[in-house]
Enzyme design. Sequence first.
Site, PDB file in Angstrom:
ATOM      1  N   ILE A   1       0.821  -1.217   0.000  1.00 61.24           N
ATOM      2  CA  ILE A   1       0.000   0.000   0.000  1.00 61.24           C
ATOM      3  C   ILE A   1       0.857   1.271   0.000  1.00 61.24           C
ATOM      4  O   ILE A   1       0.406   2.324  -0.454  1.00 61.24           O
ATOM      5  CB  ILE A   1      -1.009  -0.021   1.181  1.00 61.24           C
ATOM      6  CG1 ILE A   1      -2.186   0.923   0.910  1.00 61.24           C
ATOM      7  CG2 ILE A   1      -0.330   0.322   2.511  1.00 61.24           C
ATOM      8  CD1 ILE A   1      -3.378   0.699   1.822  1.00 61.24           C
ATOM      9  N   ASN A  38      -2.702   1.152  16.036  1.00 60.82           N
ATOM     10  CA  ASN A  38      -3.209   0.911  17.386  1.00 60.82           C
ATOM     11  C   ASN A  38      -3.597   2.255  17.999  1.00 60.82           C
ATOM     12  O   ASN A  38      -3.275   3.313  17.450  1.00 60.82           O
ATOM     13  CB  ASN A  38      -2.177   0.153  18.237  1.00 60.82           C
ATOM     14  CG  ASN A  38      -0.872   0.905  18.383  1.00 60.82           C
ATOM     15  OD1 ASN A  38      -0.862   2.055  18.818  1.00 60.82           O
ATOM     16  ND2 ASN A  38       0.237   0.283  18.008  1.00 60.82           N
ATOM     17  N   ASP A  65       1.466  -0.323   9.505  1.00 54.61           N
ATOM     18  CA  ASP A  65       1.801   0.927  10.199  1.00 54.61           C
ATOM     19  C   ASP A  65       3.314   1.196  10.137  1.00 54.61           C
ATOM     20  O   ASP A  65       3.761   2.301   9.789  1.00 54.61           O
ATOM     21  CB  ASP A  65       1.333   0.814  11.658  1.00 54.61           C
ATOM     22  CG  ASP A  65       1.366   2.132  12.415  1.00 54.61           C
ATOM     23  OD1 ASP A  65       1.438   3.189  11.760  1.00 54.61           O
ATOM     24  OD2 ASP A  65       1.311   2.095  13.652  1.00 54.61           O
ATOM     25  N   SER A  70      -7.139  -5.162  10.592  1.00 55.41           N
ATOM     26  CA  SER A  70      -7.295  -6.115  11.719  1.00 55.41           C
ATOM     27  C   SER A  70      -6.864  -7.548  11.431  1.00 55.41           C
ATOM     28  O   SER A  70      -6.883  -8.375  12.355  1.00 55.41           O
ATOM     29  CB  SER A  70      -8.742  -6.151  12.262  1.00 55.41           C
ATOM     30  OG  SER A  70      -8.983  -5.027  13.076  1.00 55.41           O
ATOM     31  N   THR A  71      -6.496  -7.881  10.190  1.00 50.94           N
ATOM     32  CA  THR A  71      -6.230  -9.305   9.906  1.00 50.94           C
ATOM     33  C   THR A  71      -4.759  -9.690  10.050  1.00 50.94           C
ATOM     34  O   THR A  71      -4.390 -10.818   9.735  1.00 50.94           O
ATOM     35  CB  THR A  71      -6.718  -9.696   8.491  1.00 50.94           C
ATOM     36  OG1 THR A  71      -5.959  -8.964   7.519  1.00 50.94           O
ATOM     37  CG2 THR A  71      -8.190  -9.402   8.327  1.00 50.94           C
ATOM     38  N   GLY A  72      -3.928  -8.762  10.527  1.00 47.93           N
ATOM     39  CA  GLY A  72      -2.528  -9.084  10.791  1.00 47.93           C
ATOM     40  C   GLY A  72      -2.345  -9.340  12.275  1.00 47.93           C
ATOM     41  O   GLY A  72      -2.875 -10.305  12.830  1.00 47.93           O
ATOM     42  N   TYR A 124      -3.719  -8.094  14.741  1.00 54.65           N
ATOM     43  CA  TYR A 124      -4.953  -8.107  15.525  1.00 54.65           C
ATOM     44  C   TYR A 124      -5.774  -9.382  15.364  1.00 54.65           C
ATOM     45  O   TYR A 124      -6.787  -9.555  16.044  1.00 54.65           O
ATOM     46  CB  TYR A 124      -5.800  -6.864  15.216  1.00 54.65           C
ATOM     47  CG  TYR A 124      -5.338  -5.621  15.983  1.00 54.65           C
ATOM     48  CD1 TYR A 124      -4.183  -5.630  16.762  1.00 54.65           C
ATOM     49  CD2 TYR A 124      -6.078  -4.443  15.931  1.00 54.65           C
ATOM     50  CE1 TYR A 124      -3.761  -4.506  17.456  1.00 54.65           C
ATOM     51  CE2 TYR A 124      -5.662  -3.296  16.636  1.00 54.65           C
ATOM     52  CZ  TYR A 124      -4.508  -3.343  17.388  1.00 54.65           C
ATOM     53  OH  TYR A 124      -4.102  -2.234  18.087  1.00 54.65           O
TER      54      TYR A 124
HETATM   55  P1  ADP Z   1      -3.727  -5.054  12.347  1.00 52.32           P
HETATM   56  O1  ADP Z   1      -3.046  -4.759  13.653  1.00 52.32           O
HETATM   57  O2  ADP Z   1      -4.925  -4.145  12.089  1.00 52.32           O
HETATM   58  O3  ADP Z   1      -4.049  -6.491  12.189  1.00 52.32           O
HETATM   59  P2  ADP Z   1      -1.392  -5.295  10.581  1.00 52.32           P
HETATM   60  O4  ADP Z   1      -0.581  -4.203   9.990  1.00 52.32           O
HETATM   61  O5  ADP Z   1      -0.729  -6.238  11.520  1.00 52.32           O
HETATM   62  O6  ADP Z   1      -2.674  -4.574  11.232  1.00 52.32           O
HETATM   63  O7  ADP Z   1      -2.022  -6.150   9.412  1.00 52.32           O
HETATM   64  C1  ADP Z   1      -3.071  -5.699   8.604  1.00 52.32           C
HETATM   65  C2  ADP Z   1      -2.893  -6.233   7.198  1.00 52.32           C
HETATM   66  O8  ADP Z   1      -1.931  -5.409   6.525  1.00 52.32           O
HETATM   67  C3  ADP Z   1      -2.344  -7.660   7.121  1.00 52.32           C
HETATM   68  O9  ADP Z   1      -3.109  -8.378   6.169  1.00 52.32           O
HETATM   69  C4  ADP Z   1      -0.916  -7.454   6.616  1.00 52.32           C
HETATM   70  O10 ADP Z   1      -0.487  -8.543   5.816  1.00 52.32           O
HETATM   71  C5  ADP Z   1      -1.084  -6.222   5.762  1.00 52.32           C
HETATM   72  N1  ADP Z   1       0.137  -5.455   5.437  1.00 52.32           N
HETATM   73  C6  ADP Z   1       1.303  -5.380   6.089  1.00 52.32           C
HETATM   74  N2  ADP Z   1       2.160  -4.549   5.443  1.00 52.32           N
HETATM   75  C7  ADP Z   1       1.489  -4.087   4.342  1.00 52.32           C
HETATM   76  C8  ADP Z   1       1.805  -3.205   3.270  1.00 52.32           C
HETATM   77  N3  ADP Z   1       2.996  -2.618   3.165  1.00 52.32           N
HETATM   78  N4  ADP Z   1       0.866  -2.979   2.320  1.00 52.32           N
HETATM   79  C9  ADP Z   1      -0.353  -3.549   2.405  1.00 52.32           C
HETATM   80  N5  ADP Z   1      -0.717  -4.377   3.385  1.00 52.32           N
HETATM   81  C10 ADP Z   1       0.186  -4.653   4.353  1.00 52.32           C
END
Ligand code: ADP
Length: 180
Positions: free
Chosen positions: A17, A30, A40, A129-131, A133
């Site tokens: 992203i 968070n 993040d 939320s799918t990482g 969290y």
């Molecule tokens: P949360 O705490 O809301 O779960 P995370 O960042 O841990 O947030 O994960 C949310 C989603 O973002 C996951 O599916 C993860 O694979 C994805 N993600 C991590 N890095 C990137 C990125 N650079 N671009 C897009 N998606 C990402």
Amino acid sequence: MEFEVGNTTLELIQGDITDVEADAIVNAVNSTLLGGSGVDGAIHRKGGPRILEECKRIRATEWPDGLPTGKAVITSGGNLKARYVIHTVGPVWLGGFHVEAELLKQAYRNTLKLAVSKGLKTVAFPSISTGAYGYPIEEASRIAIGTVKAFLEKEDRLERVIFVLFSERDFEVYLKAAKT
Ligand code: ADP
């Protein structure tokens, strides 16, 4: 893959992203707003220190106790291609008995409302939320797609909403949700 919802194009892509050119990309943060892992971490690494400075100012002025789950705030995009970053707090998955679904809907809805109120036309979401969290992605994808579609059926000021899925599997799961 693209779908038309009212006046808006809903697009699903696999990728990072932080590379996406949009009026706003969405950050899954968070409540502290002071940085984290996952998407993040990637946004702050590539976007530079200005985004964190703005987050700290928002903490100090608007949300001294932290940004509540489901709410959204906006900063500049720093060094990113995106002009803005909208930061929203998704729910931590606690087994599905703790209004997680409602809070996840609110995160998507409040982000879209904020984008519209700022006159933005293109918004890119990660899978909130799918990482870290732990929200099961099949359920989260249905909520994400369903909430965005429902919003766009009533609101025609957005030109394009993009879901940016980090892995091929996540992309396939979201694609399935978008087709049904
Ligand atoms: P949360 O705490 O809301 O779960 P995370 O960042 O841990 O947030 O994960 C949310 C989603 O973002 C996951 O599916 C993860 O694979 C994805 N993600 C991590 N890095 C990137 C990125 N650079 N671009 C897009 N998606 C990402």
